[in-house]
Scaffold this motif. Sequence first.
Motif, PDB file in Angstrom:
ATOM      1  N   VAL A   1       1.202 -30.785  -8.423  1.00 53.95           N
ATOM      2  CA  VAL A   1       1.956 -30.040  -8.721  1.00 53.95           C
ATOM      3  C   VAL A   1       3.468 -30.069  -8.675  1.00 53.95           C
ATOM      4  CG1 VAL A   1       1.827 -28.387  -6.918  1.00 53.95           C
ATOM      5  CG2 VAL A   1       2.201 -27.204  -8.926  1.00 53.95           C
ATOM      6  N   HIS A   2       4.018 -29.799  -9.885  1.00 54.58           N
ATOM      7  CA  HIS A   2       5.466 -30.078  -9.875  1.00 54.58           C
ATOM      8  C   HIS A   2       6.180 -29.090  -9.039  1.00 54.58           C
ATOM      9  CE1 HIS A   2       9.549 -29.981 -11.585  1.00 54.58           C
ATOM     10  NE2 HIS A   2       9.211 -31.169 -12.315  1.00 54.58           N
ATOM     11  N   ILE A   3       7.235 -29.571  -8.390  1.00 55.15           N
ATOM     12  CA  ILE A   3       7.788 -28.863  -7.178  1.00 55.15           C
ATOM     13  C   ILE A   3       8.331 -27.429  -7.909  1.00 55.15           C
ATOM     14  CG2 ILE A   3      10.186 -29.995  -7.368  1.00 55.15           C
ATOM     15  CD1 ILE A   3      10.363 -29.531  -4.359  1.00 55.15           C
ATOM     16  N   ALA A   4       8.796 -27.602  -9.003  1.00 57.65           N
ATOM     17  CA  ALA A   4       9.386 -26.445  -9.558  1.00 57.65           C
ATOM     18  C   ALA A   4       8.309 -25.175  -9.783  1.00 57.65           C
ATOM     19  CB  ALA A   4      10.391 -26.509 -10.705  1.00 57.65           C
ATOM     20  N   ALA A   5       7.148 -25.575 -10.148  1.00 58.85           N
ATOM     21  CA  ALA A   5       6.000 -24.831 -10.375  1.00 58.85           C
ATOM     22  C   ALA A   5       5.498 -24.223  -8.851  1.00 58.85           C
ATOM     23  CB  ALA A   5       4.987 -25.778 -11.102  1.00 58.85           C
ATOM     24  N   GLN A   6       5.507 -25.102  -7.972  1.00 56.09           N
ATOM     25  CA  GLN A   6       5.216 -24.627  -6.866  1.00 56.09           C
ATOM     26  C   GLN A   6       5.887 -23.584  -6.157  1.00 56.09           C
ATOM     27  OE1 GLN A   6       5.191 -28.072  -4.006  1.00 56.09           O
ATOM     28  NE2 GLN A   6       4.304 -26.859  -2.223  1.00 56.09           N
ATOM     29  N   MET A   7       7.519 -23.778  -6.556  1.00 51.31           N
ATOM     30  CA  MET A   7       8.484 -22.588  -6.119  1.00 51.31           C
ATOM     31  C   MET A   7       8.165 -21.351  -6.883  1.00 51.31           C
ATOM     32  SD  MET A   7      12.098 -24.485  -6.150  1.00 51.31           S
ATOM     33  CE  MET A   7      12.322 -26.278  -6.659  1.00 51.31           C
ATOM     34  N   ALA A   8       7.555 -21.464  -8.018  1.00 53.28           N
ATOM     35  CA  ALA A   8       7.321 -20.160  -8.778  1.00 53.28           C
ATOM     36  C   ALA A   8       5.996 -19.442  -8.231  1.00 53.28           C
ATOM     37  CB  ALA A   8       7.182 -20.582 -10.214  1.00 53.28           C
ATOM     38  N   THR A   9       5.074 -20.259  -7.529  1.00 56.27           N
ATOM     39  CA  THR A   9       3.742 -19.854  -7.105  1.00 56.27           C
ATOM     40  C   THR A   9       3.799 -18.816  -6.074  1.00 56.27           C
ATOM     41  OG1 THR A   9       2.919 -22.063  -7.937  1.00 56.27           O
ATOM     42  CG2 THR A   9       1.589 -20.642  -6.398  1.00 56.27           C
ATOM     43  N   PRO A  10       3.073 -17.713  -5.950  1.00 52.18           N
ATOM     44  CA  PRO A  10       3.209 -16.914  -4.976  1.00 52.18           C
ATOM     45  C   PRO A  10       2.330 -17.426  -3.657  1.00 52.18           C
ATOM     46  CG  PRO A  10       2.567 -15.774  -6.646  1.00 52.18           C
ATOM     47  CD  PRO A  10       2.508 -17.083  -7.168  1.00 52.18           C
ATOM     48  N   LYS A  11       3.222 -17.199  -2.493  1.00 57.79           N
ATOM     49  CA  LYS A  11       2.365 -17.345  -1.346  1.00 57.79           C
ATOM     50  C   LYS A  11       1.171 -16.506  -1.091  1.00 57.79           C
ATOM     51  CE  LYS A  11       5.968 -19.414   1.574  1.00 57.79           C
ATOM     52  NZ  LYS A  11       6.065 -19.858   2.769  1.00 57.79           N
ATOM     53  N   SER A  12       0.014 -16.881  -0.407  1.00 59.62           N
ATOM     54  CA  SER A  12      -1.129 -15.881  -0.341  1.00 59.62           C
ATOM     55  C   SER A  12      -0.785 -14.634   0.089  1.00 59.62           C
ATOM     56  CB  SER A  12      -1.962 -16.861   0.516  1.00 59.62           C
ATOM     57  OG  SER A  12      -1.674 -16.781   1.822  1.00 59.62           O
ATOM     58  N   GLY A  13      -1.420 -13.605  -0.544  1.00 59.92           N
ATOM     59  CA  GLY A  13      -0.983 -12.336  -0.271  1.00 59.92           C
ATOM     60  C   GLY A  13       0.064 -11.776  -0.611  1.00 59.92           C
ATOM     61  N   SER A  14       0.573 -12.601  -1.562  1.00 60.79           N
ATOM     62  CA  SER A  14       2.027 -11.969  -2.311  1.00 60.79           C
ATOM     63  C   SER A  14       1.721 -12.109  -3.879  1.00 60.79           C
ATOM     64  CB  SER A  14       3.215 -12.837  -1.760  1.00 60.79           C
ATOM     65  OG  SER A  14       4.237 -12.512  -2.479  1.00 60.79           O
ATOM     66  N   THR A  15       2.505 -11.334  -4.551  1.00 54.31           N
ATOM     67  CA  THR A  15       2.646 -11.322  -5.893  1.00 54.31           C
ATOM     68  C   THR A  15       3.849 -12.020  -6.568  1.00 54.31           C
ATOM     69  OG1 THR A  15       3.363  -9.092  -6.257  1.00 54.31           O
ATOM     70  CG2 THR A  15       0.841  -9.411  -6.182  1.00 54.31           C
ATOM     71  N   THR A  16       4.653 -12.195  -5.565  1.00 53.11           N
ATOM     72  CA  THR A  16       6.080 -12.776  -6.242  1.00 53.11           C
ATOM     73  C   THR A  16       6.146 -14.255  -5.768  1.00 53.11           C
ATOM     74  OG1 THR A  16       7.240 -12.231  -4.150  1.00 53.11           O
ATOM     75  CG2 THR A  16       7.250 -10.524  -5.890  1.00 53.11           C
ATOM     76  N   ALA A  17       7.096 -14.928  -6.738  1.00 56.73           N
ATOM     77  CA  ALA A  17       7.266 -16.400  -6.340  1.00 56.73           C
ATOM     78  C   ALA A  17       7.841 -16.748  -5.217  1.00 56.73           C
ATOM     79  CB  ALA A  17       8.282 -16.880  -7.553  1.00 56.73           C
ATOM     80  N   CYS A  18       7.251 -17.805  -4.444  1.00 58.84           N
ATOM     81  CA  CYS A  18       7.801 -18.186  -3.249  1.00 58.84           C
ATOM     82  C   CYS A  18       9.217 -18.441  -3.143  1.00 58.84           C
ATOM     83  CB  CYS A  18       7.113 -19.613  -2.827  1.00 58.84           C
ATOM     84  SG  CYS A  18       7.375 -20.358  -1.499  1.00 58.84           S
ATOM     85  N   VAL A  19       9.689 -18.962  -4.065  1.00 55.73           N
ATOM     86  CA  VAL A  19      11.300 -18.846  -4.439  1.00 55.73           C
ATOM     87  C   VAL A  19      11.635 -17.934  -5.588  1.00 55.73           C
ATOM     88  CG1 VAL A  19      13.261 -20.225  -5.030  1.00 55.73           C
ATOM     89  CG2 VAL A  19      11.427 -21.226  -3.579  1.00 55.73           C
ATOM     90  N   SER A  20      12.339 -16.996  -5.379  1.00 50.27           N
ATOM     91  CA  SER A  20      12.616 -15.905  -6.250  1.00 50.27           C
ATOM     92  C   SER A  20      13.563 -16.470  -7.267  1.00 50.27           C
ATOM     93  CB  SER A  20      13.667 -14.743  -5.785  1.00 50.27           C
ATOM     94  OG  SER A  20      14.991 -15.413  -5.236  1.00 50.27           O
ATOM     95  N   GLY A  21      13.414 -15.678  -8.580  1.00 48.97           N
ATOM     96  CA  GLY A  21      14.007 -16.413  -9.847  1.00 48.97           C
ATOM     97  C   GLY A  21      15.464 -16.413  -9.527  1.00 48.97           C
ATOM     98  N   LEU A  22      16.372 -15.582  -8.812  1.00 49.17           N
ATOM     99  CA  LEU A  22      17.332 -15.611  -8.482  1.00 49.17           C
ATOM    100  C   LEU A  22      17.837 -17.071  -7.597  1.00 49.17           C
ATOM    101  CD1 LEU A  22      20.451 -14.138  -8.493  1.00 49.17           C
ATOM    102  CD2 LEU A  22      19.771 -13.051  -6.416  1.00 49.17           C
ATOM    103  N   ARG A  23      17.297 -16.886  -6.569  1.00 49.64           N
ATOM    104  CA  ARG A  23      17.303 -18.308  -5.674  1.00 49.64           C
ATOM    105  C   ARG A  23      17.129 -19.650  -6.414  1.00 49.64           C
ATOM    106  NH1 ARG A  23      17.280 -19.539   0.008  1.00 49.64           N
ATOM    107  NH2 ARG A  23      16.898 -17.362   0.520  1.00 49.64           N
ATOM    108  N   PHE A  24      15.920 -19.560  -7.483  1.00 52.47           N
ATOM    109  CA  PHE A  24      15.890 -20.717  -8.413  1.00 52.47           C
ATOM    110  C   PHE A  24      17.030 -21.206  -8.955  1.00 52.47           C
ATOM    111  CE2 PHE A  24      14.291 -22.759 -12.315  1.00 52.47           C
ATOM    112  CZ  PHE A  24      13.823 -24.032 -11.546  1.00 52.47           C
ATOM    113  N   ARG A  25      17.617 -19.951  -9.814  1.00 52.21           N
ATOM    114  CA  ARG A  25      18.889 -20.247 -10.795  1.00 52.21           C
ATOM    115  C   ARG A  25      19.935 -20.682  -9.942  1.00 52.21           C
ATOM    116  NH1 ARG A  25      16.606 -15.427 -12.355  1.00 52.21           N
ATOM    117  NH2 ARG A  25      18.083 -14.056 -11.699  1.00 52.21           N
ATOM    118  N   ARG A  26      20.337 -20.360  -8.915  1.00 50.13           N
ATOM    119  CA  ARG A  26      21.095 -20.769  -7.720  1.00 50.13           C
ATOM    120  C   ARG A  26      21.057 -22.400  -7.519  1.00 50.13           C
ATOM    121  NH1 ARG A  26      21.461 -15.824  -3.691  1.00 50.13           N
ATOM    122  NH2 ARG A  26      22.660 -14.202  -4.649  1.00 50.13           N
TER     123      ARG A  26
END
Length: 170
Positions: free
Chosen positions: A86-111
């Motif tokens: 998996v591409h690292i950026a796609a991995q950042m967007a993947t939720p951790k188990s038990g979560s529905t939000t990205a591992c790295v939020s959109g705001l943090r990713f844009r930063r």
Amino acid sequence: MKQTKSLSFVSNQDARDVLLKWWKELDESRGDRAALRRCHNPTEVAFNPAFHRLRMKFKQFGYVNQESLALIAGILSHVRSNNERVHIAAQMATPKSGSTTACVSGLRFRRVLKVQDNTDLFETLIRIVRMLDGIVNIPVLANGIYWWSVNDFTRKEWAFAYYDKAPTES
């Protein structure tokens, strides 16, 4: 700053193999890994003998941006496992188990995408690696780091991979 156009950790199997072999050797030399992990910036990495072993291995590829290679060495010292599926950026967007939000939020990713300074990039990507539990795609990460400051291609590639996986992440 001139860089060789052919150096790629993704498409150049020789460069990938050299990098991965060096990274695996850090497991056998925990002192070197620990010393690299204690570095706060690429300059401190450049004072480390483990970095120079990597640098010498890359001489066979011609000109290599040594500051970018120092960034790679320092950041990879925090990586525990290589996951090339998996591409690292796609991995950042993947939720951790038990979560529905990205591992790295959109705001943090844009930063992350806005980072220009190598010291800031060093600190930011170490933080991202930790957020991903030390499991990343080493060739993609290394390639991204190497070409980060040269052009916008890497940032665009990461943005496409992230938002393909998490299109609703804002």
